[in-house]
Design a protein around this motif. Structure first.
Motif, PDB file in Angstrom:
ATOM      1  N   UNK A 340       0.866  -1.173   0.000  1.00  0.00           N
ATOM      2  CA  UNK A 340       0.000   0.000   0.000  1.00  0.00           C
ATOM      3  C   UNK A 340       0.905   1.226   0.000  1.00  0.00           C
ATOM      4  N   UNK A 341       0.809   2.031  -1.054  1.00  0.00           N
ATOM      5  CA  UNK A 341       1.755   3.126  -1.231  1.00  0.00           C
ATOM      6  C   UNK A 341       1.514   4.283  -0.273  1.00  0.00           C
ATOM      7  N   UNK A 342       0.354   4.361   0.364  1.00  0.00           N
ATOM      8  CA  UNK A 342       0.060   5.449   1.293  1.00  0.00           C
ATOM      9  C   UNK A 342       0.349   5.069   2.741  1.00  0.00           C
ATOM     10  N   UNK A 343       1.047   3.967   2.973  1.00  0.00           N
ATOM     11  CA  UNK A 343       1.320   3.540   4.346  1.00  0.00           C
ATOM     12  C   UNK A 343       2.230   4.533   5.060  1.00  0.00           C
ATOM     13  N   UNK A 344       3.347   4.894   4.433  1.00  0.00           N
ATOM     14  CA  UNK A 344       4.289   5.829   5.061  1.00  0.00           C
ATOM     15  C   UNK A 344       3.673   7.218   5.221  1.00  0.00           C
ATOM     16  N   UNK A 345       2.981   7.791   4.221  1.00  0.00           N
ATOM     17  CA  UNK A 345       2.337   9.096   4.446  1.00  0.00           C
ATOM     18  C   UNK A 345       1.354   9.105   5.608  1.00  0.00           C
ATOM     19  N   UNK A 346       0.574   8.041   5.778  1.00  0.00           N
ATOM     20  CA  UNK A 346      -0.377   7.997   6.895  1.00  0.00           C
ATOM     21  C   UNK A 346       0.357   7.984   8.229  1.00  0.00           C
ATOM     22  N   UNK A 347       1.444   7.204   8.314  1.00  0.00           N
ATOM     23  CA  UNK A 347       2.234   7.174   9.549  1.00  0.00           C
ATOM     24  C   UNK A 347       2.823   8.545   9.853  1.00  0.00           C
ATOM     25  N   UNK A 348       3.309   9.225   8.813  1.00  0.00           N
ATOM     26  CA  UNK A 348       3.896  10.560   9.013  1.00  0.00           C
ATOM     27  C   UNK A 348       2.834  11.543   9.500  1.00  0.00           C
ATOM     28  N   UNK A 349       1.654  11.493   8.929  1.00  0.00           N
ATOM     29  CA  UNK A 349       0.598  12.426   9.337  1.00  0.00           C
ATOM     30  C   UNK A 349       0.165  12.180  10.779  1.00  0.00           C
ATOM     31  N   UNK A 350       0.047  10.918  11.177  1.00  0.00           N
ATOM     32  CA  UNK A 350      -0.318  10.629  12.562  1.00  0.00           C
ATOM     33  C   UNK A 350       0.794  11.044  13.525  1.00  0.00           C
ATOM     34  N   UNK A 351       2.046  10.877  13.117  1.00  0.00           N
ATOM     35  CA  UNK A 351       3.150  11.321  13.962  1.00  0.00           C
ATOM     36  C   UNK A 351       3.166  12.839  14.106  1.00  0.00           C
ATOM     37  N   UNK A 352       2.874  13.541  13.023  1.00  0.00           N
ATOM     38  CA  UNK A 352       2.786  14.999  13.112  1.00  0.00           C
ATOM     39  C   UNK A 352       1.676  15.419  14.080  1.00  0.00           C
ATOM     40  N   UNK A 353       0.542  14.737  14.018  1.00  0.00           N
ATOM     41  CA  UNK A 353      -0.539  15.043  14.962  1.00  0.00           C
ATOM     42  C   UNK A 353      -0.119  14.752  16.400  1.00  0.00           C
ATOM     43  N   UNK A 354       0.593  13.648  16.616  1.00  0.00           N
ATOM     44  CA  UNK A 354       1.078  13.322  17.958  1.00  0.00           C
ATOM     45  C   UNK A 354       2.039  14.389  18.471  1.00  0.00           C
ATOM     46  N   UNK A 355       2.963  14.818  17.623  1.00  0.00           N
ATOM     47  CA  UNK A 355       3.910  15.846  18.045  1.00  0.00           C
ATOM     48  C   UNK A 355       3.208  17.183  18.283  1.00  0.00           C
ATOM     49  N   UNK A 356       2.159  17.458  17.532  1.00  0.00           N
ATOM     50  CA  UNK A 356       1.417  18.701  17.759  1.00  0.00           C
ATOM     51  C   UNK A 356       0.803  18.718  19.155  1.00  0.00           C
ATOM     52  N   UNK A 357       0.213  17.598  19.576  1.00  0.00           N
ATOM     53  CA  UNK A 357      -0.389  17.530  20.915  1.00  0.00           C
ATOM     54  C   UNK A 357       0.688  17.618  21.990  1.00  0.00           C
ATOM     55  N   UNK A 358       1.807  16.921  21.803  1.00  0.00           N
ATOM     56  CA  UNK A 358       2.882  16.942  22.796  1.00  0.00           C
ATOM     57  C   UNK A 358       3.475  18.340  22.933  1.00  0.00           C
ATOM     58  N   UNK A 359       3.707  19.010  21.810  1.00  0.00           N
ATOM     59  CA  UNK A 359       4.269  20.362  21.864  1.00  0.00           C
ATOM     60  C   UNK A 359       3.263  21.333  22.478  1.00  0.00           C
ATOM     61  N   UNK A 360       1.965  21.149  22.205  1.00  0.00           N
ATOM     62  CA  UNK A 360       0.951  21.997  22.834  1.00  0.00           C
ATOM     63  C   UNK A 360       0.939  21.802  24.347  1.00  0.00           C
TER      64      UNK A 360
END
Length: 651
Positions: A340-360
């Protein structure tokens, strides 16, 4: 099994405990015999594993055993080494690289155990200064999972030839360079070992053995290994760039993946932060943003265990960061590995969301001067609001990036929705846990109903978990894309999905009841407080149950969406009537298949339909099917028409 028996040998030799392994009374009484047995079993399993890998997928070399015993292999010894004219495939080099990384991880584990116990093991002994030993343990705690994880992932990737070939690059340059660098990394410890054996004194963690004091052979062998690793590493690195048809400059030789690069930056940053926090716990010296979570004088075991866990997690995250950087060299690797070619993009987007909450959360702590766990605001955060505002801006940028990136990347709206709801889910987990532990007390309309408010918070968090699961499921497949034909009974795959879905929702109820009891200390759903862990373990166990309940709900929701939306049951066979499994010979219709041309009709053996000549024969065979050909029973009553021919349509 080889690593497990090797670890048992270390445990028996040092009479200590490593994770779940410890010496038994029999092994303590018969230490030499038990140690020898574990060493023999470790070598046996290692030999079997190398033999199995060799014959299964990665033939390192082909030995002819009759000629082997007659020493007929000596003239071809030169070609066995890939850096001296050999032609090993990249998968074989990957096996060598993975085994070498596993060997280094085992050596790091040995040194770490020696430093923790303060004993000796062969040429390895503990450092004299306790602080230096503690810092060394912090570094080794990172290297052990890092090297072990890299070795395991590399060996697993060798069994996926398309993905490994893509990761290896043209002519296997990436694997050759990594193998060369790893060999060069063996040189510094080998030099220290050689100096210790020659000088007969302790050098760093190495000391001369009794055999080295009597003979120079161990020192000479160590020096030869040093020279071999240095020369082999240099040759691999140099010929990896200039050998074969490798273009120059070799960078960038591949289709770089922007998602892979972002994933590497995020994971590398996390690994560095976790390593710093772990070092602070092990050494007891605060840093800019981290502090010791426990008092080192009164609770040294808890502080050491926390530091060890943080350092180990740092190594695992670092392993994933290295693999992300490796996969970033080719944007098609994700499709070859995960299908599935969108596997890595989905992981990156969820990680960005996780870092957004942690930084907030970090911005909130910086603004009000709150210490949370191992995090402690620096002194300059109490003087100015600039750090908290900067962290807030970074959190907003990361959150917008995680939501807007899939939209601008190609209109992946379900992925954007999953990232947005995932941030809500993380916030709900923090709020729910804080309300259960009393860190947050909610007041609505002047009323303070603790039980009702935390129940509402948990319900909203559960809905967010279900929303994330449903969004990701829709992002992975279109509605009705999974077609399952059936005739009389429903397909087994469909029934299995329904069973797993019900299993997740059924187990969700007792997990929630256990979580409520563990958190509040009140009986719920048949679970009493006496069933919960005692002491400091109760709240972490309750948090684990909270996460487990959300995972169970999310998994059940994903399966429910799959069953109701993604799966399409095809009952056309059922509507067409009953299909008999057997038919009598006298009622069967005669069918003729002709190959060749009008002058020469024959059946070629073997027949390869993919070849051009075979396709021409099929077309000519179709031309022979005239109205007078006995191909259908309708020909007898004059209603026969020329059958539809796929080959004629293609031509």
């Amino acid at each position: 099994n080889a690593c497990g028996h090797g670890a048992l040998a270390i445990v028996i030799r040092l009479d200590t405990r490593v994770w779940l392994l410890r010496s038994t009374p029999w092994s303590q009484r018969n230490r030499s015999v038990a140690f020898s047995i574990q060493c023999v079993l470790s070598l046996l399993y290692l030999a079997i594993a190398m033999w199995a890998i060799t014959i299964a997928n990665n033939p390192l070399w082909a030995l002819n055993f009759p000629s082997f015993w007659s020493f007929g292999w000596l003239p071809s010894l030169w070609g066995w080494f890939p850096w001296f004219g050999g032609a090993w495939p990249s998968s074989s080099l990957g096996v060598c690289l993975g085994l070498l990384w596993h060997f280094d991880a085992l050596l790091c584990l040995l040194v770490s155990v020696v430093q923790r116990t303060g004993s000796t093991f062969g040429p390895v002994r503990a450092l004299n200064i306790a602080d230096d030993a503690m810092r060394l343990r912090a570094r080794l705690s990172v290297l052990i999972p890092l090297l072990g994880g890299l070795g395991t992932l590399t060996l697993l990737l060798t069994f996926i030839p398309p993905a490994f070939e893509a990761l290896s690059g043209p002519n296997g340059i990436v694997v050759r360079e990594l193998l060369g660098l790893t060999l060069l990394a063996q040189v510094p410890p080998l030099i220290l070992l050689t100096l210790a054996l020659f000088s007969e004194r302790q050098v760093f963690v190495f000391q001369p053995t009794s055999l080295a004091e009597q003979s120079r052979i161990p020192a000479l062998l160590s020096g030869a290994a040093t020279v071999f690793c240095f020369v082999s590493g240099l040759i691999l690195i140099v010929f990896g760039f200039f050998g074969g048809s490798m273009p120059w400059p070799p960078w960038p030789p591949f289709a770089l993946s922007y998602h892979g690069l972002v994933l590497f930056v995020l994971l590398a940053t996390d690994a560095h932060a976790l390593h710093t926090a772990g070092t602070v716990q092990l050494t007891g010296v605060p840093s800019v943003f981290f502090r010791p979570a426990y008092d080192g004088q009164h609770e040294p075991e808890k502080q050491s265990s926390l530091g060890q866990a943080l350092s180990t997690t740092s190594g695992l995250v670092g392993c994933l960061a290295v693999m992300a950087a490796w996969s970033a060299l080719d944007g098609n690797v994700a499709e070859r590995v995960f299908v599935y070619q969108r596997a890595v993009p989905i992981v990156v987007q969820l990680l960005l969301a996780l870092h957004a909450v942690v930084v907030a959360l970090t911005s909130y702590c910086l603004r009000y001067g709150l210490s949370l766990g191992v995090f402690e605001p620096p002194e300059f955060a109490h003087i100015s609001l600039t750090p908290s505002r900067t962290a807030a801006v970074i959190a907003i940028v990361l959150g917008l990036h995680s939501v807007m990136w899939p939209i601008f990347d190609g209109g992946y709206n379900w992925e954007a929705a999953a990232s947005f709801v995932f941030m809500i889910l993380l916030t709900g987990i923090l709020v729910t846990h804080s309300m259960y532990t009393g860190s947050i007390v909610a007041t609505v309309g002047g009323n303070r109903n603790v039980r009702l408010h935390r129940a509402v918070a948990y319900a909203l968090t559960t809905l967010a978990a279900a929303g994330v699961a449903a969004s990701l499921t829709h992002a992975c497949a279109e509605p009705g894309s999974l077609v399952l034909p059936y005739h009389t009974f429903l397909p087994q795959q469909y029934l299995l999905l329904c069973f797993l879905c019900g299993f997740c929702f059924i187990n969700y109820v007792p997990v929630v009841a256990m979580m409520e009891t563990w958190y509040s200390g009140e009986t719920c759903g048949g679970f009493a407080i006496d069933d919960a862990p005692h002491g400091d373990r109760r709240i972490p166990s309750a948090l684990t149950l909270l996460l487990l309940s959300l995972v169970s709900c999310g998994t059940g929701t994903s399966l429910l969406v799959t069953v109701t939306s993604l799966v399409q049951l095809d009952d056309t066979i059922k509507l067409s009537g009953h299909l008999p499994e057997h038919i009598t010979v006298d009622r069967a219709e005669t069918c003729y298949v002709m190959w060749g041309n009008a002058r020469n009709i024959a059946v070629p053996k073997p027949f390869a339909p993919e070849k051009h000549d075979a396709q021409r024969e099929l077309l000519e065979a179709c031309n022979l099917l005239t109205k007078t050909a006995p191909v259908h029973s309708a020909q007898r009553d004059g209603t026969f028409h020329r059958p539809w021919c796929a080959m004629r349509e293609l031509h």
